[in-house]
Design an enzyme around this catalytic site. Structure first.
Site, PDB file in Angstrom:
ATOM      1  NE  ARG A  21       0.619   1.675   4.305  1.00 43.13           N
ATOM      2  CZ  ARG A  21       1.901   2.003   4.288  1.00 43.13           C
ATOM      3  NH1 ARG A  21       2.550   2.198   3.159  1.00 43.13           N
ATOM      4  NH2 ARG A  21       2.573   2.131   5.428  1.00 43.13           N
ATOM      5  CG  HIS A  28       2.455   9.077  12.684  1.00 42.58           C
ATOM      6  ND1 HIS A  28       3.074   8.283  13.618  1.00 42.58           N
ATOM      7  CD2 HIS A  28       3.288   9.116  11.617  1.00 42.58           C
ATOM      8  CE1 HIS A  28       4.252   7.875  13.136  1.00 42.58           C
ATOM      9  NE2 HIS A  28       4.393   8.368  11.928  1.00 42.58           N
ATOM     10  CG  ASP A  70      -2.874   4.434  11.652  1.00 44.96           C
ATOM     11  OD1 ASP A  70      -2.136   5.046  12.455  1.00 44.96           O
ATOM     12  OD2 ASP A  70      -2.488   3.463  10.955  1.00 44.96           O
ATOM     13  N   GLY A  80       8.781   1.157   2.355  1.00 37.75           N
ATOM     14  CA  GLY A  80       7.633   1.732   3.056  1.00 37.75           C
ATOM     15  C   GLY A  80       6.321   1.401   2.378  1.00 37.75           C
ATOM     16  CB  SER A 118       2.582  -1.847   4.008  1.00 37.50           C
ATOM     17  OG  SER A 118       2.288  -1.991   5.351  1.00 37.50           O
ATOM     18  CG  ASP A 173       0.581  -0.183   7.328  1.00 40.64           C
ATOM     19  OD1 ASP A 173       0.331   0.954   6.888  1.00 40.64           O
ATOM     20  OD2 ASP A 173       1.506  -0.413   8.125  1.00 40.64           O
ATOM     21  CE1 TYR A 183       3.840   4.412  13.286  1.00 35.28           C
ATOM     22  CE2 TYR A 183       3.401   3.110  15.258  1.00 35.28           C
ATOM     23  CZ  TYR A 183       2.969   3.665  14.063  1.00 35.28           C
ATOM     24  OH  TYR A 183       1.665   3.499  13.670  1.00 35.28           O
TER      25      TYR A 183
HETATM   26  C1  GLA Z   1       3.164   3.069   9.671  1.00 31.64           C
HETATM   27  C2  GLA Z   1       2.106   2.312  10.467  1.00 31.64           C
HETATM   28  C3  GLA Z   1       0.700   2.809  10.142  1.00 31.64           C
HETATM   29  C4  GLA Z   1       0.626   4.329  10.285  1.00 31.64           C
HETATM   30  C5  GLA Z   1       1.778   4.993   9.545  1.00 31.64           C
HETATM   31  C6  GLA Z   1       1.842   6.474   9.785  1.00 31.64           C
HETATM   32  O1  GLA Z   1       3.048   2.803   8.308  1.00 31.64           O
HETATM   33  O2  GLA Z   1       2.210   0.937  10.172  1.00 31.64           O
HETATM   34  O3  GLA Z   1      -0.237   2.168  10.971  1.00 31.64           O
HETATM   35  O4  GLA Z   1       0.599   4.699  11.639  1.00 31.64           O
HETATM   36  O5  GLA Z   1       3.036   4.461   9.916  1.00 31.64           O
HETATM   37  O6  GLA Z   1       0.704   7.109   9.301  1.00 31.64           O
END
Ligand code: GLA
Length: 381
Positions: free
Chosen positions: A26, A33, A35, A124, A126, A172, A221
């Site tokens: 994705r 951040h 979510d 990045g 996922s 994700d 994070y």
């Molecule tokens: C990572 C996390 C997601 C989200 C993003 C930031 O990708 O896995 O859940 O928090 O960072 O938006």
């Protein structure tokens, strides 16, 4: 990819697979951040992902292999334990198996399992959600279960949070589970509730992957997560989604300066997601692009999860022709920049950006031109 998967399964396990599943990677489109703060987010499932092939075994043994690691991992039926070293990749499928009982799902007793990916690692995009979702679909099918897509997404996220040990939100797994070609996935993360938003024609994604990753990225994070929850608590709510921009402006003085910055990023970013949905519905990619770049500036200055490499790429991209906007995508502290471009942006247009970056940082970014794709699904073997 599918025929290579079947062939490899045959080579490794000496028989044909019974079940095939695929789930995409994705792009985080906007909603940085938001979510885990109960806010909303937009993401795109892409045309690259992880395939899983599986065949049941009668002896209760679970044997797992991946196209990127030679070794077959054998897991006894009795208890699922976390693995380390070169076997670590298997924590994603094993975490999903371990999550099944919490969702009332039976686990398949024994199986041979192969995962194969065409997602670039560390960009990045996922790959972890993609392997979790494709594994969840294959395991459910093998056990004769038919969970809803919501349950599959929650089981995959549970695996990430409780087995792999990353306190991520639902972005994700939600996008990998609910994605659709030519659409973005809107997630109201508190439900969570998932909705598809059509992507206007002529929108192209260009990813510039820096291949940099801050050594402390997981710690950062978790720190941002904690800072957000503390800011919410100081404002008298459980999650920052319950603070409006006006309420925050009136009460920001009650917060320490750092907490006020983090909260402002989240509260304004949630508003930007809503504005982006409206601009997408109007087919106004220029307005969408401005919101994307504003999101990056907020990450850069308020949430402070950007890096000089990411900022450089965003600056270079927004100055380039045929780019609507650009921002860091995903957790930050390294990783990749996503830009939204018109069809006129091409390799030749990307080259000066890559060359300027290489001149400054001594290495070229990896460039990917990605299309949207469909969410997790079973396929005919
Ligand atoms: C990572 C996390 C997601 C989200 C993003 C930031 O990708 O896995 O859940 O928090 O960072 O938006």
């Amino acid at each position: 990819m599918k025929s290579a998967l079947i062939e490899k399964f045959q080579t490794i396990f000496g028989r044909a697979p019974e079940i095939l599943a695929r789930a995409p990677g994705r792009i985080e489109f906007i909603g940085n951040h938001t979510d885990y703060n109960g806010g909303s987010v937009l993401g795109a499932a892409i045309d690259r992902g992880v395939w899983v092939a599986l065949a049941r075994r009668d002896d209760g043994q679970r044997r797992l292999a991946s196209d990127r690691r030679g070794q077959i991992i054998t897991v006894p039926a009795a208890r699922i334990l976390k693995l380390s070293g070169a076997k670590r990749w298997a924590n994603y499928p094993l975490g999903v198996l371990a999550a099944f009982p919490s969702f009332g799902l039976r686990e398949p007793a024994g199986f041979d399992y192969l995962a194969m990916s065409d997602l670039p690692a560390g960009a990045g995009l996922s790959s972890s959600a993609a392997i979790e979702l494709s594994s969840a679909l294959a395991f459910a099918e093998a056990a004769g279960e038919q969970p809803s897509r919501e349950v599959l997404v929650q089981a995959a996220r549970h695996a990430e949070n409780h087995f792999v040990g990353v306190p991520c939100g639902v972005l994700d797994q939600g996008v990998s589970g609910f994605g659709k070609n030519d659409h973005l996935v809107f997630i109201d993360c508190r439900g969570p509730r998932f909705e598809l938003v059509p992507l206007p024609p002529g929108a192209h994604f260009w990813i510039f992957n820096t291949h940099t990753k801050h050594a402390l990225v997981d710690g950062f994070y978790a720190a941002r997560h904690r800072e957000c929850l503390e800011a919410a608590q100081a404002l008298g709510v459980a999650l920052l989604v319950d603070v409006s921009p006006a309420v925050l402006a009136a009460n920001a003085g009650r917060l320490p300066p750092l907490a006020a910055k983090r909260a402002r990023h989240i509260v304004e970013e949630i508003a930007r997601v809503a504005a982006t949905v409206a601009a997408l519905r109007d087919g106004n990619l220029v307005a969408v692009g401005k919101l994307l770049t504003a999101s990056h500036r907020s990450s850069q200055h308020l949430f402070e999860n950007s890096t000089p490499e990411l900022d450089f790429l965003v600056d270079a991209l927004v100055a380039a022709p045929h780019i609507f906007g650009a921002r860091l995508t995903g957790g930050g502290f390294g990783g990749a920049v996503m830009s939204l471009a018109s069809g006129k942006f091409d390799e030749a247009a990307a080259e000066p950006v890559a060359a300027a970056y290489a001149e400054k940082f001594g290495a070229r970014p990896e460039i990917l031109h990605l299309q949207t794709g469909d969410g997790a699904a079973l396929h005919q073997p």
